[in-house]
Design a protein around this motif. Structure first.
Motif, mmCIF file in Angstrom:
data_model
loop_
_atom_site.group_PDB
_atom_site.id
_atom_site.type_symbol
_atom_site.label_atom_id
_atom_site.label_comp_id
_atom_site.label_asym_id
_atom_site.label_seq_id
_atom_site.Cartn_x
_atom_site.Cartn_y
_atom_site.Cartn_z
ATOM 1 N N MET A 1 0.833 -1.212 0.000
ATOM 2 C CA MET A 1 0.000 0.000 0.000
ATOM 3 C C MET A 1 0.864 1.258 0.000
ATOM 4 S SD MET A 1 -2.892 1.582 0.016
ATOM 5 C CE MET A 1 -4.137 0.361 0.403
ATOM 6 N N PHE A 2 1.942 1.262 0.809
ATOM 7 C CA PHE A 2 2.742 2.490 0.925
ATOM 8 C C PHE A 2 3.357 2.928 -0.403
ATOM 9 C CE2 PHE A 2 7.396 1.520 1.342
ATOM 10 C CZ PHE A 2 7.891 2.728 0.901
ATOM 11 N N PRO A 3 3.941 2.019 -1.213
ATOM 12 C CA PRO A 3 4.505 2.512 -2.483
ATOM 13 C C PRO A 3 3.452 3.135 -3.389
ATOM 14 C CG PRO A 3 5.358 0.342 -1.963
ATOM 15 C CD PRO A 3 4.222 0.598 -1.013
ATOM 16 N N THR A 4 2.278 2.505 -3.459
ATOM 17 C CA THR A 4 1.220 3.010 -4.341
ATOM 18 C C THR A 4 0.761 4.391 -3.914
ATOM 19 O OG1 THR A 4 0.463 0.759 -4.806
ATOM 20 C CG2 THR A 4 -1.072 2.565 -5.261
ATOM 21 N N GLU B 1 14.179 -4.377 -5.187
ATOM 22 C CA GLU B 1 15.397 -5.049 -4.735
ATOM 23 C C GLU B 1 15.965 -4.390 -3.495
ATOM 24 O OE1 GLU B 1 19.882 -6.032 -6.404
ATOM 25 O OE2 GLU B 1 18.211 -5.882 -7.825
ATOM 26 N N GLU B 2 15.985 -3.056 -3.487
ATOM 27 C CA GLU B 2 16.528 -2.314 -2.352
ATOM 28 C C GLU B 2 15.446 -1.946 -1.331
ATOM 29 O OE1 GLU B 2 19.651 -1.805 -1.781
ATOM 30 O OE2 GLU B 2 20.391 -2.587 -3.689
ATOM 31 N N GLY B 3 14.193 -2.070 -1.734
ATOM 32 C CA GLY B 3 13.102 -1.672 -0.840
ATOM 33 C C GLY B 3 13.032 -0.178 -0.640
ATOM 34 N N LEU B 4 13.373 0.601 -1.686
ATOM 35 C CA LEU B 4 13.419 2.057 -1.585
ATOM 36 C C LEU B 4 12.457 2.698 -2.573
ATOM 37 C CD1 LEU B 4 17.294 2.583 -1.472
ATOM 38 C CD2 LEU B 4 15.713 2.581 0.470
ATOM 39 N N THR C 1 11.191 7.811 2.675
ATOM 40 C CA THR C 1 11.047 6.755 3.682
ATOM 41 C C THR C 1 9.760 6.989 4.475
ATOM 42 O OG1 THR C 1 13.455 6.636 3.882
ATOM 43 C CG2 THR C 1 12.155 5.596 5.613
ATOM 44 N N PRO C 2 8.933 5.944 4.602
ATOM 45 C CA PRO C 2 7.658 6.105 5.318
ATOM 46 C C PRO C 2 7.843 6.086 6.832
ATOM 47 C CG PRO C 2 7.905 3.842 4.628
ATOM 48 C CD PRO C 2 9.088 4.580 4.061
ATOM 49 N N PRO C 3 6.830 6.497 7.582
ATOM 50 C CA PRO C 3 6.893 6.438 9.046
ATOM 51 C C PRO C 3 7.014 4.984 9.506
ATOM 52 C CG PRO C 3 5.053 7.794 8.302
ATOM 53 C CD PRO C 3 5.553 7.063 7.104
ATOM 54 N N ASP C 4 7.662 4.802 10.649
ATOM 55 C CA ASP C 4 7.697 3.481 11.268
ATOM 56 C C ASP C 4 7.726 3.656 12.781
ATOM 57 O OD1 ASP C 4 10.322 4.140 11.984
ATOM 58 O OD2 ASP C 4 11.190 3.080 10.271
ATOM 59 N N SER C 5 8.018 2.590 13.483
ATOM 60 C CA SER C 5 7.982 2.660 14.944
ATOM 61 C C SER C 5 9.067 3.564 15.508
ATOM 62 C CB SER C 5 8.153 1.252 15.529
ATOM 63 O OG SER C 5 9.383 0.670 15.103
ATOM 64 N N TRP D 1 7.116 10.966 7.539
ATOM 65 C CA TRP D 1 7.823 10.728 6.294
ATOM 66 C C TRP D 1 9.138 11.515 6.274
ATOM 67 C CZ3 TRP D 1 6.894 7.657 2.062
ATOM 68 C CH2 TRP D 1 5.673 6.966 2.055
ATOM 69 N N SER D 2 10.114 10.976 5.584
ATOM 70 C CA SER D 2 11.350 11.709 5.368
ATOM 71 C C SER D 2 11.743 11.597 3.906
ATOM 72 C CB SER D 2 12.487 11.170 6.255
ATOM 73 O OG SER D 2 12.863 9.867 5.850
ATOM 74 N N ALA D 3 12.486 12.585 3.433
ATOM 75 C CA ALA D 3 12.974 12.581 2.055
ATOM 76 C C ALA D 3 14.414 13.075 2.072
ATOM 77 C CB ALA D 3 12.108 13.475 1.175
#
Length: 209
Positions: free
Chosen positions: A1-4, A22-25, A47-51, A56-58
């Motif tokens: 969902m997050f990439p879309t 491949e890199e998950g980026l 990069t999406p939010p996580d624990s 978000w960061s760019a």
């Protein structure tokens, strides 16, 4: 969902991007650069939010001599808002690139106020004496204004609030901030710059009496 969701937000502001499985980026790149060549030139990793990171960061990666890249924070705000993050990325790729500092300077110009950036892009200094030479402003009474994120060069969409201080004869800060906005989250750069400029103009007028 997050990439879309993130790719849709980038597409809405005219920024192409793709998810590197491949890199998950999540990679964003200039519109005139193909996906195949994106990683060889300037690009932004989102990069999406996580624990550990609440928002978000760019991070932009700019060529710094083959094969090296310099990394620069474009957006790092504790808000789970991919739309604002995408707007910041779009501004980053704009040529010429807009900056929060330029928005502030434009607001100061409306009052005929000149400021000087002699602190490596971190703050602006405004002399208490308009007739004083630019050199050495920071060792005389002056005002200084900077952004909470430590730079005046960030894009307006990543603005987190201005902080304004008065400095005495020795150049050291005196008392509490004359103006401070934001609490770590995003602040509208245009409105905030107008408000800060009004406070600066009023302070200078009162000091001149």
């Amino acid at each position: 969902m997050f990439p879309t969701t993130a790719l849709e937000a980038l597409a809405a502001v005219g920024v192409p991007g793709y998810f590197d499985t491949e890199e998950g980026l999540l990679i964003a790149h200039p519109a005139d650069v193909s996906q195949e060549r994106a990683l060889s030139g300037e690009h932004v990793v989102l990069t999406p939010p996580d624990s550990m990171v609440p928002g978000w960061s760019a991070i932009a990666y700019e060529p710094d001599g083959t094969p090296d890249f310099a990394d620069i924070t474009v957006y790092d705000v504790p808000e789970d808002d991919i739309t604002r993050c995408a707007q910041a990325v779009a501004q980053w790729f704009t040529d010429p690139r807009p900056s929060a500092g330029a928005v502030l300077l434009a607001a100061l110009t409306q009052y005929g106020i000149t400021s000087y950036d002699d602190h490596n892009g971190m703050t602006y200094a405004i002399s208490m004496d308009p007739a004083a030479p630019a050199a050495g402003i920071r060792i005389r009474p002056h005002l200084s204004i900077g952004d909470r994120n430590g730079s005046v060069e960030h894009v307006p969409a990543a603005h987190t609030g201005w902080s304004l201080f008065a400095h005495g004869e020795d150049g050291e800060p005196v008392g509490d901030p004359l103006f401070v906005s934001g609490d770590g989250g995003l602040v509208d750069c245009d409105a905030d710059s107008v408000a800060a400029a009004e406070v600066i103009a009023d302070y200078l007028n009162r000091s001149a009496r």
